[in-house]
Design a protein around this motif. Structure first.
Motif, PDB file in Angstrom:
ATOM      1  N   LEU A  36       0.843  -1.188   0.000  1.00 34.98           N
ATOM      2  CA  LEU A  36       0.000   0.000   0.000  1.00 34.98           C
ATOM      3  C   LEU A  36       0.881   1.242   0.000  1.00 34.98           C
ATOM      4  O   LEU A  36       1.812   1.360   0.802  1.00 34.98           O
ATOM      5  N   HIS A  37       0.559   2.185  -0.888  1.00 33.05           N
ATOM      6  CA  HIS A  37       1.330   3.417  -0.976  1.00 33.05           C
ATOM      7  C   HIS A  37       0.753   4.522  -0.101  1.00 33.05           C
ATOM      8  O   HIS A  37       1.438   5.486   0.229  1.00 33.05           O
ATOM      9  N   ASP A  38      -0.507   4.410   0.247  1.00 32.32           N
ATOM     10  CA  ASP A  38      -1.218   5.410   1.022  1.00 32.32           C
ATOM     11  C   ASP A  38      -2.137   4.676   2.000  1.00 32.32           C
ATOM     12  O   ASP A  38      -2.181   3.444   2.031  1.00 32.32           O
ATOM     13  N   THR A  39      -2.887   5.439   2.789  1.00 31.89           N
ATOM     14  CA  THR A  39      -3.979   4.847   3.551  1.00 31.89           C
ATOM     15  C   THR A  39      -5.121   4.566   2.578  1.00 31.89           C
ATOM     16  O   THR A  39      -5.618   5.476   1.913  1.00 31.89           O
ATOM     17  N   VAL A  40      -5.500   3.299   2.459  1.00 32.87           N
ATOM     18  CA  VAL A  40      -6.389   2.853   1.386  1.00 32.87           C
ATOM     19  C   VAL A  40      -7.607   2.140   1.963  1.00 32.87           C
ATOM     20  O   VAL A  40      -7.494   1.341   2.902  1.00 32.87           O
TER      21      VAL A  40
ATOM     22  N   SER B 128      -9.585  -0.548   6.358  1.00 29.83           N
ATOM     23  CA  SER B 128      -8.672   0.513   5.957  1.00 29.83           C
ATOM     24  C   SER B 128      -7.248   0.052   6.230  1.00 29.83           C
ATOM     25  O   SER B 128      -6.942  -0.448   7.324  1.00 29.83           O
ATOM     26  N   GLY B 129      -6.381   0.194   5.227  1.00 28.07           N
ATOM     27  CA  GLY B 129      -4.992  -0.232   5.370  1.00 28.07           C
ATOM     28  C   GLY B 129      -4.043   0.949   5.304  1.00 28.07           C
ATOM     29  O   GLY B 129      -4.220   1.856   4.490  1.00 28.07           O
ATOM     30  N   LYS B 130      -3.017   0.938   6.155  1.00 26.48           N
ATOM     31  CA  LYS B 130      -2.019   2.002   6.163  1.00 26.48           C
ATOM     32  C   LYS B 130      -0.862   1.652   5.234  1.00 26.48           C
ATOM     33  O   LYS B 130      -0.706   0.492   4.841  1.00 26.48           O
ATOM     34  N   PRO B 131      -0.050   2.652   4.848  1.00 24.88           N
ATOM     35  CA  PRO B 131       1.080   2.372   3.948  1.00 24.88           C
ATOM     36  C   PRO B 131       1.966   1.253   4.481  1.00 24.88           C
ATOM     37  O   PRO B 131       2.220   1.156   5.684  1.00 24.88           O
ATOM     38  N   GLY B 132       2.401   0.405   3.557  1.00 20.54           N
ATOM     39  CA  GLY B 132       3.242  -0.727   3.928  1.00 20.54           C
ATOM     40  C   GLY B 132       2.731  -2.011   3.297  1.00 20.54           C
ATOM     41  O   GLY B 132       1.804  -2.004   2.479  1.00 20.54           O
TER      42      GLY B 132
ATOM     43  N   GLY C 139      -6.376   5.670  -2.410  1.00 21.28           N
ATOM     44  CA  GLY C 139      -4.926   5.546  -2.483  1.00 21.28           C
ATOM     45  C   GLY C 139      -4.513   4.419  -3.400  1.00 21.28           C
ATOM     46  O   GLY C 139      -5.344   3.620  -3.855  1.00 21.28           O
ATOM     47  N   GLY C 140      -3.228   4.333  -3.691  1.00 18.83           N
ATOM     48  CA  GLY C 140      -2.719   3.330  -4.627  1.00 18.83           C
ATOM     49  C   GLY C 140      -2.090   2.140  -3.933  1.00 18.83           C
ATOM     50  O   GLY C 140      -1.760   2.181  -2.737  1.00 18.83           O
TER      51      GLY C 140
END
Length: 264
Positions: free
Chosen positions: A13-17, A62-66, A236-237
């Protein structure tokens, strides 16, 4: 019949998605065991389950960057009851949709299949699509619809299903797309087939003939691939780094093409 299915996704994940997964066996299947494990940065995440139409189960979080890892596994006993029939569905599934441009392809459908109905129609459409297309992984774009598929004469399972659906809708036969786990499929992956409403029930049409219809396990049902994607993201991407899908059955059936098959 006992089917064991699993899916593993590795995502960056590049952003919060906002993530929506559609990888769980549809409601109605008798699940002997089932687990969905999602981890990110060493933390276990909990997804909220939402029920869409036709028993499609969505899992949202919701997923955070990483990096995120998603593991799903289920053992399913027997067969689910036949999909219910709704008058509104029979109207909607006759209409053109994003990937099934049946209005444009109606003259082709009428020219090829005029006068056929019921199982003979399903057989004719399945054979025609199978003969027209070459199965070619990577040979189509995710945005290709039935028209682009017919012009290119190649594609993967979703492309075959979209063309089958467009032909049937062009003849006023309700048809829809179903994502499935498919024991016997090689190489193994998520699979897509069509369902057509004939003889007062929904029946499977798989022009690829890559897996026995009797062993398929429903995941999601909709107008086309726009409603059955295994992963949807917004806000997000991300990059899908790895995907592994497995589906087995205690005894792989021989697909008798002389019979109509109702998807479980």
């Amino acid at each position: 019949m006992r089917r064991t299915v699993s899916a593993r996704l590795e995502i960056e994940l590049h952003d919060t998605v906002d993530l929506i997964f559609s990888i769980a066996a549809a409601q109605g299947a008798e699940r002997a065991t089932e687990s969905l494990d999602i981890t990110s940065g060493g933390t276990t995440l909990t997804a909220r389950e939402l029920l869409s139409r036709h028993g499609t189960r969505l899992h949202r979080l919701s997923g955070k960057p990483g990096r995120m890892t998603v593991n799903y596994r289920a053992e399913v006993e027997g067969r689910a009851d036949p999909s219910s029939v709704d008058e509104v569905d029979l109207i909607e599934y006759r209409r053109p949709s994003r990937y099934c441009e049946s209005d444009t392809l109606t003259p082709t459908a009428v020219g090829e299949f005029f006068g056929l109905s019921g199982k003979p129609l399903l057989d004719a459409v399945s054979t025609w699509v199978g003969d027209k297309l070459m199965y070619m992984p990577g040979g189509s774009q995710p945005t290709d619809g039935a028209i682009a598929t017919l012009l290119a004469r190649r594609g993967v399972c979703r492309d075959y299903a979209h063309l089958v659906i467009a032909m049937l809708r062009g003849l006023d036969v309700p048809a829809r797309l179903v994502s499935v786990y498919a024991p016997g499929l090689s190489p193994m992956d998520f699979h897509a087939v069509a369902e057509a409403y004939v003889d007062d029930a929904w029946h499977v049409v798989d022009a690829t003939r890559l897996a026995p219809r009797q062993s398929l396990l429903r995941i999601a049902t909709g107008l086309d691939a726009s409603e059955t994607a295994f992963l949807t993201n917004s806000g997000g991407g991300l990059n899908l780094l790895e995907i592994q899908v497995m589906a087995t059955v205690d005894e792989l059936p021989v697909d008798d093409l002389s019979q109509l098959v109702i998807l479980s």
